[in-house]
Design a protein around this motif. Structure first.
Motif, PDB file in Angstrom:
ATOM      1  N   SER A 137      34.889  43.262  45.131  1.00 52.75           N
ATOM      2  CA  SER A 137      34.570  42.298  46.201  1.00 52.75           C
ATOM      3  C   SER A 137      33.079  42.109  46.357  1.00 52.75           C
ATOM      4  O   SER A 137      32.603  40.988  46.560  1.00 52.75           O
ATOM      5  N   ALA A 138      32.340  43.206  46.271  1.00 57.57           N
ATOM      6  CA  ALA A 138      30.892  43.135  46.426  1.00 57.57           C
ATOM      7  C   ALA A 138      30.225  42.423  45.250  1.00 57.57           C
ATOM      8  O   ALA A 138      29.284  41.657  45.438  1.00 57.57           O
ATOM      9  N   LEU A 139      30.715  42.666  44.040  1.00 53.72           N
ATOM     10  CA  LEU A 139      30.074  42.124  42.849  1.00 53.72           C
ATOM     11  C   LEU A 139      30.575  40.755  42.429  1.00 53.72           C
ATOM     12  O   LEU A 139      29.841  39.983  41.823  1.00 53.72           O
ATOM     13  N   LEU A 140      31.834  40.470  42.720  1.00 53.86           N
ATOM     14  CA  LEU A 140      32.481  39.285  42.155  1.00 53.86           C
ATOM     15  C   LEU A 140      33.213  38.479  43.229  1.00 53.86           C
ATOM     16  O   LEU A 140      34.431  38.308  43.175  1.00 53.86           O
ATOM     17  N   PRO A 141      32.477  37.965  44.200  1.00 52.13           N
ATOM     18  CA  PRO A 141      33.132  37.234  45.290  1.00 52.13           C
ATOM     19  C   PRO A 141      33.914  36.015  44.811  1.00 52.13           C
ATOM     20  O   PRO A 141      34.870  35.601  45.475  1.00 52.13           O
ATOM     21  N   GLU A 142      33.551  35.477  43.657  1.00 48.09           N
ATOM     22  CA  GLU A 142      34.274  34.308  43.147  1.00 48.09           C
ATOM     23  C   GLU A 142      35.711  34.632  42.763  1.00 48.09           C
ATOM     24  O   GLU A 142      36.534  33.746  42.598  1.00 48.09           O
ATOM     25  N   LEU A 143      36.048  35.918  42.654  1.00 52.92           N
ATOM     26  CA  LEU A 143      37.421  36.334  42.371  1.00 52.92           C
ATOM     27  C   LEU A 143      38.089  36.944  43.602  1.00 52.92           C
ATOM     28  O   LEU A 143      39.071  37.670  43.493  1.00 52.92           O
ATOM     29  N   GLY A 144      37.573  36.607  44.767  1.00 51.48           N
ATOM     30  CA  GLY A 144      38.087  37.159  46.017  1.00 51.48           C
ATOM     31  C   GLY A 144      39.573  36.952  46.221  1.00 51.48           C
ATOM     32  O   GLY A 144      40.271  37.851  46.699  1.00 51.48           O
ATOM     33  N   ALA A 145      40.085  35.810  45.866  1.00 53.09           N
ATOM     34  CA  ALA A 145      41.517  35.543  46.062  1.00 53.09           C
ATOM     35  C   ALA A 145      42.376  36.495  45.242  1.00 53.09           C
ATOM     36  O   ALA A 145      43.448  36.910  45.693  1.00 53.09           O
ATOM     37  N   VAL A 146      41.916  36.864  44.068  1.00 51.15           N
ATOM     38  CA  VAL A 146      42.661  37.809  43.223  1.00 51.15           C
ATOM     39  C   VAL A 146      42.533  39.222  43.782  1.00 51.15           C
ATOM     40  O   VAL A 146      43.508  39.976  43.834  1.00 51.15           O
ATOM     41  N   ILE A 147      41.340  39.565  44.222  1.00 57.18           N
ATOM     42  CA  ILE A 147      41.082  40.910  44.753  1.00 57.18           C
ATOM     43  C   ILE A 147      41.915  41.162  46.005  1.00 57.18           C
ATOM     44  O   ILE A 147      42.452  42.250  46.200  1.00 57.18           O
ATOM     45  N   GLU A 148      42.042  40.151  46.848  1.00 53.56           N
ATOM     46  CA  GLU A 148      42.731  40.310  48.133  1.00 53.56           C
ATOM     47  C   GLU A 148      44.238  40.425  48.012  1.00 53.56           C
ATOM     48  O   GLU A 148      44.897  40.840  48.955  1.00 53.56           O
ATOM     49  N   ARG A 149      44.814  40.067  46.896  1.00 54.63           N
ATOM     50  CA  ARG A 149      46.266  40.168  46.701  1.00 54.63           C
ATOM     51  C   ARG A 149      46.631  41.618  46.436  1.00 54.63           C
ATOM     52  O   ARG A 149      46.546  42.093  45.316  1.00 54.63           O
ATOM     53  N   GLU A 150      46.997  42.341  47.449  1.00 52.50           N
ATOM     54  CA  GLU A 150      47.318  43.768  47.338  1.00 52.50           C
ATOM     55  C   GLU A 150      48.426  44.036  46.324  1.00 52.50           C
ATOM     56  O   GLU A 150      48.467  45.089  45.713  1.00 52.50           O
ATOM     57  N   SER A 151      49.334  43.082  46.155  1.00 54.35           N
ATOM     58  CA  SER A 151      50.450  43.299  45.230  1.00 54.35           C
ATOM     59  C   SER A 151      50.010  43.190  43.768  1.00 54.35           C
ATOM     60  O   SER A 151      50.756  43.565  42.879  1.00 54.35           O
ATOM     61  N   TRP A 152      48.809  42.661  43.521  1.00 53.52           N
ATOM     62  CA  TRP A 152      48.318  42.512  42.159  1.00 53.52           C
ATOM     63  C   TRP A 152      47.523  43.737  41.767  1.00 53.52           C
ATOM     64  O   TRP A 152      46.689  44.240  42.520  1.00 53.52           O
ATOM     65  N   SER A 153      47.760  44.216  40.584  1.00 52.58           N
ATOM     66  CA  SER A 153      47.109  45.432  40.106  1.00 52.58           C
ATOM     67  C   SER A 153      45.726  45.135  39.535  1.00 52.58           C
ATOM     68  O   SER A 153      45.329  43.979  39.368  1.00 52.58           O
ATOM     69  N   CYS A 154      45.042  46.209  39.198  1.00 50.86           N
ATOM     70  CA  CYS A 154      43.746  46.053  38.544  1.00 50.86           C
ATOM     71  C   CYS A 154      43.907  45.364  37.184  1.00 50.86           C
ATOM     72  O   CYS A 154      42.991  44.696  36.720  1.00 50.86           O
ATOM     73  N   HIS A 155      45.083  45.482  36.563  1.00 58.86           N
ATOM     74  CA  HIS A 155      45.311  44.798  35.287  1.00 58.86           C
ATOM     75  C   HIS A 155      45.239  43.281  35.463  1.00 58.86           C
ATOM     76  O   HIS A 155      44.633  42.590  34.635  1.00 58.86           O
ATOM     77  N   VAL A 156      45.836  42.775  36.514  1.00 57.78           N
ATOM     78  CA  VAL A 156      45.773  41.342  36.788  1.00 57.78           C
ATOM     79  C   VAL A 156      44.321  40.951  37.045  1.00 57.78           C
ATOM     80  O   VAL A 156      43.830  39.947  36.509  1.00 57.78           O
TER      81      VAL A 156
END
Length: 131
Positions: free
Chosen positions: A9-28
């Motif tokens: 979240s701190a480094l890549l705010p442009e991927l915030g929507a992916v980061i915020e999806r708790e059901s999605w793993s680090c692989h996604v």
């Protein structure tokens, strides 16, 4: 386990929507991270490339689960867009290459692997990423 989401979240705010999806793993997330890297390579966006590869390398250096995830969901695919191979090679730390090369060996024909080996011999990573 380290909190990869907070760092991402701190480094890549442009991927915030992916980061915020708790059901999605680090692989996604790491797969999406690679898509961001592709765009950044095409746009010659060094700031984004530094953040992307820095985060991927940080994951690689973490505990086994996150390290393995970075290998199979990010680094294994870095040469999938073959036309970008000359742009990608300089961003790959030697320790990562040593670990992911057996996966490339399994996936690619000998000619492609030989070309990647030549590319990697000719370049040096742009240093330990600043992230």
């Amino acid at each position: 386990m380290v909190d990869w989401r907070a760092r991402a979240s701190a480094l890549l705010p442009e991927l915030g929507a992916v980061i915020e999806r708790e059901s999605w793993s680090c692989h996604v997330f790491l797969s999406e991270l690679w898509q961001l890297a592709l765009e950044a390579h095409r746009d010659d966006d060094r700031d984004t490339l530094t953040r992307v590869y820095g985060f991927a390398h940080w994951c690689f250096q973490q505990e086994q689960f996150l390290s393995n995830a970075s290998v199979v969901s990010f680094y294994e695919h870095v040469f999938d867009e073959w036309e970008l191979r000359h742009l990608v090679a300089p961003w790959l730390p030697g320790e990562v290459v040593d670990r992911v090369r057996p996966l490339w060996e399994w996936r690619w024909p000998a000619e492609r692997l030989s070309e990647v080996d030549r590319l990697l011999e000719d370049v040096r990573p742009p240093g330990r990423n600043a992230v």
